[in-house]
Motif scaffolding. Structure first.
Motif, PDB file in Angstrom:
ATOM      1  N   ILE A  11     -29.983 -23.025  14.953  1.00 63.50           N
ATOM      2  CA  ILE A  11     -30.773 -23.605  16.056  1.00 63.50           C
ATOM      3  C   ILE A  11     -31.716 -22.362  16.601  1.00 63.50           C
ATOM      4  CG2 ILE A  11     -30.454 -24.217  18.444  1.00 63.50           C
ATOM      5  CD1 ILE A  11     -28.095 -25.948  17.495  1.00 63.50           C
ATOM      6  N   VAL A  12     -32.752 -22.606  16.656  1.00 67.65           N
ATOM      7  CA  VAL A  12     -33.841 -21.512  17.100  1.00 67.65           C
ATOM      8  C   VAL A  12     -34.445 -22.098  18.218  1.00 67.65           C
ATOM      9  CG1 VAL A  12     -35.882 -20.304  16.477  1.00 67.65           C
ATOM     10  CG2 VAL A  12     -34.335 -20.898  14.618  1.00 67.65           C
ATOM     11  N   PRO A  13     -33.693 -21.664  19.439  1.00 69.34           N
ATOM     12  CA  PRO A  13     -34.264 -21.814  20.660  1.00 69.34           C
ATOM     13  C   PRO A  13     -35.737 -21.268  21.070  1.00 69.34           C
ATOM     14  CG  PRO A  13     -32.297 -20.604  21.105  1.00 69.34           C
ATOM     15  CD  PRO A  13     -32.911 -20.721  19.673  1.00 69.34           C
ATOM     16  N   LYS A  14     -36.524 -22.313  21.610  1.00 70.39           N
ATOM     17  CA  LYS A  14     -37.913 -21.395  22.240  1.00 70.39           C
ATOM     18  C   LYS A  14     -37.964 -21.537  23.774  1.00 70.39           C
ATOM     19  CE  LYS A  14     -40.382 -21.840  18.032  1.00 70.39           C
ATOM     20  NZ  LYS A  14     -41.614 -21.294  17.670  1.00 70.39           N
ATOM     21  N   SER A  15     -38.168 -20.286  24.252  1.00 75.09           N
ATOM     22  CA  SER A  15     -38.157 -20.415  25.675  1.00 75.09           C
ATOM     23  C   SER A  15     -39.106 -19.099  26.284  1.00 75.09           C
ATOM     24  CB  SER A  15     -36.624 -20.046  26.467  1.00 75.09           C
ATOM     25  OG  SER A  15     -36.783 -19.813  28.009  1.00 75.09           O
ATOM     26  N   GLN A  16     -39.955 -19.460  27.328  1.00 74.50           N
ATOM     27  CA  GLN A  16     -40.683 -18.174  27.760  1.00 74.50           C
ATOM     28  C   GLN A  16     -39.895 -17.262  28.752  1.00 74.50           C
ATOM     29  OE1 GLN A  16     -44.087 -18.136  26.978  1.00 74.50           O
ATOM     30  NE2 GLN A  16     -43.760 -19.435  25.511  1.00 74.50           N
ATOM     31  N   ASP A  25     -25.628 -18.967  21.923  1.00 73.14           N
ATOM     32  CA  ASP A  25     -24.509 -18.982  22.386  1.00 73.14           C
ATOM     33  C   ASP A  25     -23.906 -20.389  22.983  1.00 73.14           C
ATOM     34  OD1 ASP A  25     -23.914 -16.158  21.674  1.00 73.14           O
ATOM     35  OD2 ASP A  25     -24.115 -15.491  23.624  1.00 73.14           O
ATOM     36  N   ARG A  26     -24.761 -20.996  23.622  1.00 75.77           N
ATOM     37  CA  ARG A  26     -24.411 -22.103  24.268  1.00 75.77           C
ATOM     38  C   ARG A  26     -24.248 -23.465  22.925  1.00 75.77           C
ATOM     39  NH1 ARG A  26     -25.420 -23.430  29.426  1.00 75.77           N
ATOM     40  NH2 ARG A  26     -24.143 -25.298  29.309  1.00 75.77           N
ATOM     41  N   ALA A  27     -24.985 -23.235  21.860  1.00 77.84           N
ATOM     42  CA  ALA A  27     -24.784 -24.046  20.719  1.00 77.84           C
ATOM     43  C   ALA A  27     -23.404 -23.728  20.200  1.00 77.84           C
ATOM     44  CB  ALA A  27     -25.657 -23.925  20.055  1.00 77.84           C
ATOM     45  N   ILE A  28     -23.269 -22.562  20.004  1.00 77.83           N
ATOM     46  CA  ILE A  28     -21.830 -22.172  19.555  1.00 77.83           C
ATOM     47  C   ILE A  28     -20.701 -22.519  20.227  1.00 77.83           C
ATOM     48  CG2 ILE A  28     -20.537 -20.349  18.702  1.00 77.83           C
ATOM     49  CD1 ILE A  28     -23.303 -18.598  17.835  1.00 77.83           C
ATOM     50  N   GLU A  29     -20.919 -22.402  21.564  1.00 78.72           N
ATOM     51  CA  GLU A  29     -19.687 -22.907  22.326  1.00 78.72           C
ATOM     52  C   GLU A  29     -19.565 -24.500  22.124  1.00 78.72           C
ATOM     53  OE1 GLU A  29     -20.960 -22.209  26.230  1.00 78.72           O
ATOM     54  OE2 GLU A  29     -20.888 -19.921  26.040  1.00 78.72           O
ATOM     55  N   VAL A  30     -20.452 -25.104  21.967  1.00 82.36           N
ATOM     56  CA  VAL A  30     -20.040 -26.552  21.648  1.00 82.36           C
ATOM     57  C   VAL A  30     -19.368 -26.788  20.214  1.00 82.36           C
ATOM     58  CG1 VAL A  30     -21.285 -28.690  20.961  1.00 82.36           C
ATOM     59  CG2 VAL A  30     -22.235 -27.542  22.942  1.00 82.36           C
ATOM     60  N   ILE A  31     -19.980 -25.918  19.390  1.00 87.56           N
ATOM     61  CA  ILE A  31     -19.107 -26.015  18.026  1.00 87.56           C
ATOM     62  C   ILE A  31     -17.622 -25.468  18.111  1.00 87.56           C
ATOM     63  CG2 ILE A  31     -19.158 -24.935  15.636  1.00 87.56           C
ATOM     64  CD1 ILE A  31     -22.373 -25.075  16.132  1.00 87.56           C
ATOM     65  N   GLN A  32     -17.366 -24.372  18.982  1.00 89.90           N
ATOM     66  CA  GLN A  32     -15.927 -24.060  19.091  1.00 89.90           C
ATOM     67  C   GLN A  32     -15.210 -24.898  19.692  1.00 89.90           C
ATOM     68  OE1 GLN A  32     -17.204 -20.391  21.390  1.00 89.90           O
ATOM     69  NE2 GLN A  32     -16.700 -19.198  19.416  1.00 89.90           N
ATOM     70  N   SER A  33     -16.023 -25.621  20.595  1.00 85.51           N
ATOM     71  CA  SER A  33     -14.798 -26.505  21.395  1.00 85.51           C
ATOM     72  C   SER A  33     -14.665 -27.908  20.763  1.00 85.51           C
ATOM     73  CB  SER A  33     -15.520 -26.863  22.718  1.00 85.51           C
ATOM     74  OG  SER A  33     -16.586 -27.699  22.673  1.00 85.51           O
ATOM     75  N   SER A  34     -15.339 -28.004  19.519  1.00 86.26           N
ATOM     76  CA  SER A  34     -15.175 -29.373  18.896  1.00 86.26           C
ATOM     77  C   SER A  34     -13.715 -29.588  18.054  1.00 86.26           C
ATOM     78  CB  SER A  34     -16.256 -29.419  17.783  1.00 86.26           C
ATOM     79  OG  SER A  34     -16.097 -28.594  16.816  1.00 86.26           O
ATOM     80  N   GLY A  35     -13.465 -28.231  17.771  1.00 89.06           N
ATOM     81  CA  GLY A  35     -12.018 -28.097  16.919  1.00 89.06           C
ATOM     82  C   GLY A  35     -12.291 -28.179  15.387  1.00 89.06           C
ATOM     83  N   VAL A  36     -13.317 -28.448  15.027  1.00 85.12           N
ATOM     84  CA  VAL A  36     -13.710 -28.487  13.609  1.00 85.12           C
ATOM     85  C   VAL A  36     -13.550 -27.101  13.064  1.00 85.12           C
ATOM     86  CG1 VAL A  36     -14.822 -30.633  13.414  1.00 85.12           C
ATOM     87  CG2 VAL A  36     -16.224 -28.256  13.460  1.00 85.12           C
ATOM     88  N   PRO A  37     -13.310 -26.840  11.939  1.00 83.11           N
ATOM     89  CA  PRO A  37     -13.232 -25.512  11.366  1.00 83.11           C
ATOM     90  C   PRO A  37     -14.879 -24.889  10.978  1.00 83.11           C
ATOM     91  CG  PRO A  37     -12.141 -26.609   9.823  1.00 83.11           C
ATOM     92  CD  PRO A  37     -12.572 -27.744  10.723  1.00 83.11           C
ATOM     93  N   TYR A  38     -15.216 -23.703  11.377  1.00 80.36           N
ATOM     94  CA  TYR A  38     -16.264 -23.258  11.459  1.00 80.36           C
ATOM     95  C   TYR A  38     -16.494 -21.724  11.164  1.00 80.36           C
ATOM     96  CZ  TYR A  38     -15.616 -21.269  16.008  1.00 80.36           C
ATOM     97  OH  TYR A  38     -15.087 -20.505  16.845  1.00 80.36           O
ATOM     98  N   THR A  39     -17.730 -21.132  10.547  1.00 77.09           N
ATOM     99  CA  THR A  39     -18.213 -19.708  10.623  1.00 77.09           C
ATOM    100  C   THR A  39     -19.306 -19.316  11.200  1.00 77.09           C
ATOM    101  OG1 THR A  39     -16.542 -19.830   8.607  1.00 77.09           O
ATOM    102  CG2 THR A  39     -18.169 -17.820   8.894  1.00 77.09           C
ATOM    103  N   VAL A  40     -19.549 -18.519  11.968  1.00 70.18           N
ATOM    104  CA  VAL A  40     -20.751 -17.977  12.520  1.00 70.18           C
ATOM    105  C   VAL A  40     -21.041 -16.978  11.749  1.00 70.18           C
ATOM    106  CG1 VAL A  40     -21.812 -16.964  14.472  1.00 70.18           C
ATOM    107  CG2 VAL A  40     -20.189 -18.648  14.749  1.00 70.18           C
ATOM    108  N   THR A  41     -22.431 -16.868  11.199  1.00 67.92           N
ATOM    109  CA  THR A  41     -22.793 -15.878  10.335  1.00 67.92           C
ATOM    110  C   THR A  41     -24.257 -15.481  11.175  1.00 67.92           C
ATOM    111  OG1 THR A  41     -24.529 -17.226   9.053  1.00 67.92           O
ATOM    112  CG2 THR A  41     -22.227 -17.079   8.475  1.00 67.92           C
ATOM    113  N   PRO A  42     -24.945 -14.513  10.801  1.00 68.10           N
ATOM    114  CA  PRO A  42     -26.104 -13.939  11.598  1.00 68.10           C
ATOM    115  C   PRO A  42     -27.203 -15.109  11.489  1.00 68.10           C
ATOM    116  CG  PRO A  42     -25.322 -12.215  10.164  1.00 68.10           C
ATOM    117  CD  PRO A  42     -24.482 -13.373   9.833  1.00 68.10           C
ATOM    118  N   PHE A  43     -27.290 -15.718  10.540  1.00 65.65           N
ATOM    119  CA  PHE A  43     -28.526 -16.789  10.523  1.00 65.65           C
ATOM    120  C   PHE A  43     -27.970 -18.088  10.822  1.00 65.65           C
ATOM    121  CE2 PHE A  43     -29.686 -13.248   7.741  1.00 65.65           C
ATOM    122  CZ  PHE A  43     -31.002 -12.896   8.496  1.00 65.65           C
TER     123      PHE A  43
END
Length: 98
Positions: A11-16, A25-43
């Motif tokens: 996810i690449v957000p655009k904001s001025q 971080d907001r997107a990752i919080e959604v994934i974390q709270s979902s309960g599915v296995p996940y891995t965060v990488t730099p990309f």
């Protein structure tokens, strides 16, 4: 029952005015709270589970970034799906685990 797949989402957000990492971080919080296995990488973040569920989580992650104030968001997906078998993150990374 749907087979388990891997879905990578970038996810690449655009904001001025808002910090990109804070929005991601907001997107990752959604994934974390979902309960599915996940891995965060730099990309990207890779999730594991049924395709319908993962796509729903991905949509909610996208919406969370927009609700957090992003002006727009670019979303990139990569999926691995097998015809008659499950796909797991572990089968691809186990030999690199310490």
């Amino acid at each position: 029952m749907q087979p388990t797949i891997n879905l990578g989402i970038q996810i690449v957000p655009k904001s001025q005015t808002l910090d990109t990492y804070t929005l991601v971080d907001r997107a990752i919080e959604v994934i974390q709270s979902s309960g599915v296995p996940y891995t965060v990488t730099p990309f990207e973040t890779v999730m594991e589970g049924p395709q319908d569920l993962l796509m729903d989580i991905a949509r909610k992650a996208q919406e969370a970034v927009l609700e957090a104030g992003a002006d727009e968001v670019l979303v990139y997906y990569r999926m691995q799906v097998k015809k008659d078998a499950h796909v797991t993150m572990g089968e691809k990374t186990f030999k690199y685990s310490k």
